[in-house]
Design a protein around this motif. Structure first.
Motif, mmCIF file in Angstrom:
data_model
loop_
_atom_site.group_PDB
_atom_site.id
_atom_site.type_symbol
_atom_site.label_atom_id
_atom_site.label_comp_id
_atom_site.label_asym_id
_atom_site.label_seq_id
_atom_site.Cartn_x
_atom_site.Cartn_y
_atom_site.Cartn_z
ATOM 1 N N GLU A 1 0.624 -1.350 0.047
ATOM 2 C CA GLU A 1 0.192 0.048 0.353
ATOM 3 C C GLU A 1 0.643 1.191 0.092
ATOM 4 O OE1 GLU A 1 -2.944 -0.814 3.225
ATOM 5 O OE2 GLU A 1 -3.725 -1.967 2.600
ATOM 6 N N ALA A 2 2.207 1.531 1.046
ATOM 7 C CA ALA A 2 3.238 2.891 0.624
ATOM 8 C C ALA A 2 3.545 2.285 -0.448
ATOM 9 C CB ALA A 2 3.854 1.772 1.681
ATOM 10 N N MET A 3 3.859 2.023 -1.402
ATOM 11 C CA MET A 3 4.685 2.151 -2.703
ATOM 12 C C MET A 3 3.783 2.027 -4.342
ATOM 13 S SD MET A 3 7.476 0.958 -1.792
ATOM 14 C CE MET A 3 7.441 1.645 -0.724
ATOM 15 N N TYR A 4 2.086 1.627 -3.537
ATOM 16 C CA TYR A 4 1.307 2.252 -4.257
ATOM 17 C C TYR A 4 1.026 3.781 -4.617
ATOM 18 C CZ TYR A 4 -0.782 -2.201 -6.380
ATOM 19 O OH TYR A 4 -1.112 -2.916 -7.855
ATOM 20 N N GLU A 5 0.812 4.176 -3.196
ATOM 21 C CA GLU A 5 1.011 6.208 -2.617
ATOM 22 C C GLU A 5 2.333 6.638 -3.306
ATOM 23 O OE1 GLU A 5 -0.738 9.640 -0.677
ATOM 24 O OE2 GLU A 5 -1.423 7.236 -1.552
#
Length: 89
Positions: free
Chosen positions: A56-60
């Motif tokens: 999720e952090a990489m998507y953000e």
């Protein structure tokens, strides 16, 4: 007990991320992907919820980078690491 285990091996993690085991190990060693060592041999394990949070952090991060590159500020050398980015259509 659930058929899905709480912790993943480096190989499992690499498979989820579609990267090599050595790349997964690099993420763990750098601290980018939190993991724990378990057992006498010190095998790395990544908690499923931690891996999901990482994804999720990489998507953000990707979303923010995309927005930055589309912004007018990306054309200011002092705000873009000294490089001018051009939007090509």
């Amino acid at each position: 007990m659930s058929s899905v285990s709480r912790f993943l091996t480096l190989a499992d993690t690499a498979e989820v991320l579609n990267i090599s085991v050595s790349q997964a190990y690099g993420l763990v060693r750098s601290g980018e992907l939190p993991a724990i060592k378990v057992g006498g041999a010190g095998h790395w394990r990544i908690e499923r919820t931690v891996l999901e949070s990482y994804i999720e952090a990489m998507y953000e991060q990707s979303r923010r980078a995309s927005l930055w590159n589309q912004s007018d500020y990306a054309n200011l050398p002092e705000l873009s690491g000294g490089q001018i980015h051009t939007n090509k259509s």
